[in-house]
Structures are given as structure tokens and as C-alpha cells.
Motif scaffolding. Structure first.
Motif, mmCIF file in Angstrom:
data_model
loop_
_atom_site.group_PDB
_atom_site.id
_atom_site.type_symbol
_atom_site.label_atom_id
_atom_site.label_comp_id
_atom_site.label_asym_id
_atom_site.label_seq_id
_atom_site.Cartn_x
_atom_site.Cartn_y
_atom_site.Cartn_z
ATOM 1 N N ASP A 149 -4.590 1.567 11.269
ATOM 2 C CA ASP A 149 -3.245 1.579 10.655
ATOM 3 C C ASP A 149 -2.688 0.174 10.440
ATOM 4 O O ASP A 149 -2.127 -0.124 9.396
ATOM 5 C CB ASP A 149 -2.250 2.336 11.552
ATOM 6 C CG ASP A 149 -2.494 3.833 11.520
ATOM 7 O OD1 ASP A 149 -3.166 4.290 10.572
ATOM 8 O OD2 ASP A 149 -2.028 4.521 12.435
ATOM 9 N N GLU A 150 -2.831 -0.673 11.459
ATOM 10 C CA GLU A 150 -2.139 -1.982 11.392
ATOM 11 C C GLU A 150 -2.616 -2.873 10.243
ATOM 12 O O GLU A 150 -1.905 -3.768 9.823
ATOM 13 C CB GLU A 150 -2.237 -2.737 12.725
ATOM 14 C CG GLU A 150 -3.647 -3.094 13.176
ATOM 15 C CD GLU A 150 -4.203 -2.114 14.192
ATOM 16 O OE1 GLU A 150 -3.889 -0.903 14.086
ATOM 17 O OE2 GLU A 150 -4.960 -2.543 15.092
ATOM 18 N N LYS A 158 -0.938 -2.252 6.224
ATOM 19 C CA LYS A 158 0.431 -2.609 5.904
ATOM 20 C C LYS A 158 0.465 -3.684 4.808
ATOM 21 O O LYS A 158 -0.297 -4.650 4.885
ATOM 22 C CB LYS A 158 1.024 -3.195 7.199
ATOM 23 C CG LYS A 158 2.484 -3.132 7.299
ATOM 24 C CD LYS A 158 2.899 -3.597 8.682
ATOM 25 C CE LYS A 158 4.286 -4.125 8.500
ATOM 26 N NZ LYS A 158 4.707 -5.105 9.379
ATOM 27 N N LEU A 203 2.127 -4.926 -2.234
ATOM 28 C CA LEU A 203 2.928 -3.739 -2.566
ATOM 29 C C LEU A 203 3.582 -4.024 -3.916
ATOM 30 O O LEU A 203 4.342 -4.993 -4.045
ATOM 31 C CB LEU A 203 3.993 -3.489 -1.495
ATOM 32 C CG LEU A 203 5.018 -2.409 -1.823
ATOM 33 C CD1 LEU A 203 4.390 -1.019 -1.770
ATOM 34 C CD2 LEU A 203 6.195 -2.446 -0.850
ATOM 35 N N HIS A 235 -0.633 -1.035 -2.594
ATOM 36 C CA HIS A 235 0.296 0.085 -2.660
ATOM 37 C C HIS A 235 1.177 -0.098 -3.879
ATOM 38 O O HIS A 235 1.463 -1.225 -4.280
ATOM 39 C CB HIS A 235 1.174 0.120 -1.405
ATOM 40 C CG HIS A 235 0.387 0.161 -0.124
ATOM 41 N ND1 HIS A 235 -0.267 1.291 0.312
ATOM 42 C CD2 HIS A 235 0.131 -0.794 0.809
ATOM 43 C CE1 HIS A 235 -0.887 1.028 1.463
ATOM 44 N NE2 HIS A 235 -0.661 -0.238 1.790
ATOM 45 N N SER A 246 4.932 1.243 -5.104
ATOM 46 C CA SER A 246 6.133 1.987 -4.713
ATOM 47 C C SER A 246 6.304 3.235 -5.568
ATOM 48 O O SER A 246 6.219 3.159 -6.790
ATOM 49 C CB SER A 246 7.376 1.123 -4.944
ATOM 50 O OG SER A 246 7.602 0.352 -3.849
ATOM 51 N N GLU A 301 0.456 5.991 0.440
ATOM 52 C CA GLU A 301 0.956 5.386 1.682
ATOM 53 C C GLU A 301 2.132 4.441 1.451
ATOM 54 O O GLU A 301 2.697 3.917 2.407
ATOM 55 C CB GLU A 301 -0.182 4.623 2.384
ATOM 56 C CG GLU A 301 -1.233 5.557 2.960
ATOM 57 C CD GLU A 301 -2.433 4.794 3.511
ATOM 58 O OE1 GLU A 301 -2.287 4.029 4.475
ATOM 59 O OE2 GLU A 301 -3.522 4.956 2.952
ATOM 60 N N LYS A 308 5.553 4.534 3.368
ATOM 61 C CA LYS A 308 5.589 4.258 4.821
ATOM 62 C C LYS A 308 6.124 2.867 5.122
ATOM 63 O O LYS A 308 6.443 2.548 6.257
ATOM 64 C CB LYS A 308 4.163 4.330 5.392
ATOM 65 C CG LYS A 308 3.687 5.735 5.605
ATOM 66 C CD LYS A 308 2.219 5.874 5.950
ATOM 67 C CE LYS A 308 1.614 5.026 7.031
ATOM 68 N NZ LYS A 308 0.183 5.289 7.199
ATOM 69 N N TYR A 309 6.130 1.995 4.100
ATOM 70 C CA TYR A 309 6.389 0.582 4.391
ATOM 71 C C TYR A 309 7.631 0.031 3.689
ATOM 72 O O TYR A 309 7.976 0.454 2.585
ATOM 73 C CB TYR A 309 5.177 -0.257 3.950
ATOM 74 C CG TYR A 309 3.878 0.198 4.553
ATOM 75 C CD1 TYR A 309 3.634 0.009 5.901
ATOM 76 C CD2 TYR A 309 2.909 0.834 3.778
ATOM 77 C CE1 TYR A 309 2.440 0.430 6.474
ATOM 78 C CE2 TYR A 309 1.711 1.261 4.339
ATOM 79 C CZ TYR A 309 1.482 1.059 5.678
ATOM 80 O OH TYR A 309 0.310 1.483 6.237
ATOM 81 N N GLU A 310 8.241 -0.949 4.339
ATOM 82 C CA GLU A 310 9.316 -1.743 3.742
ATOM 83 C C GLU A 310 8.659 -2.770 2.812
ATOM 84 O O GLU A 310 7.528 -3.186 3.074
ATOM 85 C CB GLU A 310 9.996 -2.572 4.829
ATOM 86 C CG GLU A 310 10.574 -1.775 5.960
ATOM 87 C CD GLU A 310 12.071 -1.672 5.820
ATOM 88 O OE1 GLU A 310 12.689 -2.736 5.689
ATOM 89 O OE2 GLU A 310 12.581 -0.535 5.819
ATOM 90 N N PRO A 343 7.534 -6.203 1.721
ATOM 91 C CA PRO A 343 7.390 -7.489 2.431
ATOM 92 C C PRO A 343 8.300 -8.562 1.824
ATOM 93 O O PRO A 343 8.569 -8.533 0.620
ATOM 94 C CB PRO A 343 5.924 -7.853 2.207
ATOM 95 C CG PRO A 343 5.252 -6.602 1.787
ATOM 96 C CD PRO A 343 6.277 -5.755 1.120
#
Ligand code: F3S
Length: 385
Positions: free
Chosen positions: A176-177, A180, A213, A242, A244, A249, A252-254, A256
């Protein structure tokens, strides 16, 4: 790295030298990247198939292996259409060597589907969250980013080793880590068609192997995501990205904090002009909807230049009417191979493509000039005498 008693036996050679060699490769990788253990995989996609890229040494290595793959495994494109190689201008000598490579993989139980878009052929190779060992860079990117499966950037030998053992070391994008995003890419332009390849071409060079992202103004189709990822993996080493609101996935993330903004003018700069003598589509391999679009654009026309469309054999076989409509124009549909990994394109001087990835690779790997155009422009070029 921890090995189960069963894995220890393989490591000690109790099932013979092929499995021993395979697990040695996995253990060496696991030790380098500090994996805790081996984890089961659902499928493997194995690069290192074209005789043009692996040569006699590769052929010898694969031919020496004796065993069977433990999970569904599929090959990357070979150096020629396995049926219509003469039509491509491939020599007898090359064809014989290529055939031997295919037979060696087949003897190991690998499916003789040579494609960089296995996800468009079989729908049971990778689902969201599945661990896999894929090795063609655009397929890796698609598996990680669009499907949400998990694979590292495998090389041909490590993907084959994982296929034989049915496992891969647990590190990198399996965790997982490491999935991101670390950099935001804000795109100030509405994109369509080859713009995604052009965007990937620019961004790959900027971000290297980071996980970006994207914030886009347009909603990409799956084919457009395929092009974006393929180009980023070629000009950089992006194995996961990723988008948006689009990829599975991303939510799941803000976003960066580190960010790059891409303007429309930068995308336009990637396109180039010139007069090609070969126009090639299908990098990565064309999907049914891409073939449908090409058939529509070619409808009622006759090409005046050499036009190749690369796809998988399964797609060609399952869509005979569509292929007939394309071939009526004089364009050739080739399977099992592509314009980059086949030596057949080397006899031309300038290739026009609608793919950011091919645009990056053609000059170095084929030794000829490359022009990037939109799909319509490529068709237009094909009509000029
Ligand atoms: Fe596939 Fe060949 Fe492009 S392997 S991604 S069509 S370079």
C-alpha cells in the motif's frame, strides 16, 4: 526473506534446476528490495519474446528451461506476425529463430498469445487488488493504474520465474505505502485522442519513476488511459499513476503538494511534421473500439502508403468483419507483433504514429524518424501519394 518449507525445497533444487533457477531469481530480487516473503500471483505477462530484442542468448536461455508455469501466463509481442510474417517482409532466418522462441515458451505452458494488452483478451488475468507479475511497461502501467491490480516492473526473466513458481516477492507496488501519489499534475487543456500519448510523453520525462496524480479537464476513455500510461512508461519509468475521478485508487489520496502544471502549448509541441513512408497504429495493441474507429476513418478510402495496424490475434480472430472493412482500404492488420519490436519497420525511413510510446521508441529501437500525429492526421497522411 522468509521461505516456506515448500519454497526451501525448490531453492535446494529438489524439483530440478529450472525451478531452482526461478526461485533463485525471485529470492535475489526479494533480498535486494527487502521483501518479507513471496506472495501468490494470479497471472504473468512475459516480455523478452522478439528475436530482435533477445537474440540467440535469450533463445538459448529459454530453451534450456524444463518445467511448467503455475499460473495463466501470456507473452509480449514477438518480432513478427506468426502467420503473415512474409507479408511483413521478415526473412526466413529471423522467422525460424522467432518460431523456436515461441515453441520454447509454449513447452513451458505459456499461452501463445503475444500481446501487450492481455487485459483486452482475457478478463481473468487481473482484477482490482490482485497481485500479478507483468513485464511489458504499458501493461504494467495499465494493470496498476486502470485495473488497480498490483505488479512491479518485472523484467522478462523475473516474470517468467514468477510464472513458474506462481509467486513474486512482496515489495514495491504490491505494498500500500508505495502506491501513494507523490506529485500532482494539473493539465490546463481539454485532451482527446493522441493528446494523451503526448501528455504522457512530456510527463514521463519530468517525473521519472514517481507516482503522479493527474487532475484533468477531460474524462479519458480506457484506451486513452492506456496511451497515457504507455507513453509515461516509455519516456520515464512510471509504473503507476492515478487520475482524479477516474482511476480506481485515486479517491483514496489527497493531492500531493509538489505539482507541475501542463499547458496546452506543451502538448502541441510534441506533435511533429514530415512525410512518412510507413503509418503504424496499435501501440499498445489496438482494442476493438480503436479498430472500429480506424475502420470508420478508412471507410471508402484506399491508402497510398504502407499502413500497419497492430493488434492481438484474439481480437483479429474474433472480429473478422471489422478486419475485412479495414483491409478493404489496403491497410494491413498484423498480430502477435508491433512496429517497434519487429525488425520489419527498419526498411522504412520515417514512421508516423498516433502513440506517444511508439514516438519515443521508434528512433532508437527502429533507427528511423518518427512523427506523432492525431489518428485523423495519420489517416490523412496515408491518403497522400
Ligand atoms: Fe506494445 Fe509494442 Fe507498443 S509491445 S506497447 S505495441 S512498443
Amino acid at each position: 526473506m522468509y521461505l516456506t518449507p515448500e519454497e526451501e525445497k525448490l531453492f535446494n533444487g529438489e524439483r530440478g534446476p529450472t525451478y531452482q533457477k526461478a526461485i533463485e531469481i525471485l529470492v535475489a530480487l526479494g533480498d535486494i528490495y527487502e521483501a518479507d516473503r513471496l506472495i501468490p500471483i494470479k497471472s504473468a505477462q512475459i516480455a523478452g519474446v522478439s528475436y530482435k530484442t533477445i537474440g540467440d542468448a535469450g533463445l538459448e536461455w529459454i530453451s534450456d528451461l524444463k518445467g511448467k508455469v503455475a499460473v495463466p501466463s501470456i507473452l509480449n509481442p514477438a518480432g513478427m506476425d506468426l502467420e503473415c510474417w512474409k507479408e511483413m517482409g521478415i526473412s526466413e532466418d529471423f522467422a525460424q529463430k522467432q518460431e523456436k522462441i515461441i515453441q520454447a515458451y509454449s513447452a513451458l505452458g505459456v499461452r501463445i498469445e503475444c500481446s501487450c494488452t492481455p487485459y483486452n483478451i482475457f478478463d481473468n488475468l487481473a482484477d482490482f487488488g490482485d497481485h500479478v507479475a507483468w513485464s511489458e511497461s504499458s501493461a504494467i502501467s495499465y494493470a496498476n493504474s486502470v485495473i488497480g491490480a498490483r505488479t512491479n516492473r518485472e523484467g522478462g526473466p523475473s516474470a517468467l520465474a514468477a510464472a513458474l513458481i506462481g509467486k513474486t516477492p512482496n515489495y514495491g507496488f504490491h505494498l500500500d505505502e508505495n502506491r501513494k501519489p507523490v506529485i500532482s499534475i494539473i493539465v490546463e487543456a481539454k485532451l482527446h485522442d493522441s493528446d494523451y500519448g503526448a501528455l504522457g510523453y512530456i510527463v514521463g520525462e519530468m517525473v521519472g519513476d514517481k507516482v503522479p496524480l493527474f487532475k484533468l479537464k477531460s474524462k479519458p476513455s480506457k484506451d486513452e488511459l492506456k496511451s497515457l500510461g504507455a507513453a509515461m512508461a516509455a519516456s520515464g519509468a512510471v509504473a503507476l499513476y492515478h487520475v482524479s475521478g477516474t482511476t480506481p485508487e485515486a479517491g483514496k489520496y489527497e493531492a500531493p503538494k509538489e505539482k507541475i502544471t501542463i499547458e496546452e502549448s506543451q502538448i502541441k509541441e510534441v506533435y511533429s511534421k514530415g512525410e512518412p513512408d510507413l503509418i503504424a497504429f496499435g501501440c499498445p495493441h489496438s482494442s476493438v473500439s480503436e479498430l472500429e474507429r480506424l475502420a470508420q476513418l478508412l471507410n471508402g478510402k484506399k491508402v497510398k502508403k504502407e499502413v500497419w495496424i497492430c493488434t492481438s490475434r484474439a481480437i483479429k480472430k474474433n472480429n473478422p468483419e471489422l478486419i475485412k472493412r479495414i483491409e478493404k482500404s489496403g491497410a494491413k492488420v498484423f498480430c502477435d507483433t508491433c512496429m517497434v519490436v519487429s525488425p520489419a519497420s527498419e526498411r522504412f525511413t520515417c514512421m508516423m504514429v498516433n502513440s506517444g510510446k511508439a514516438h519515443k521508441y521508434v528512433p532508437n529501437l527502429c533507427g528511423i524518424k518518427s512523427i506523432l500525429g492525431r489518428t485523423e492526421d495519420c489517416i490523412e497522411a496515408a491518403m497522400r501519394g
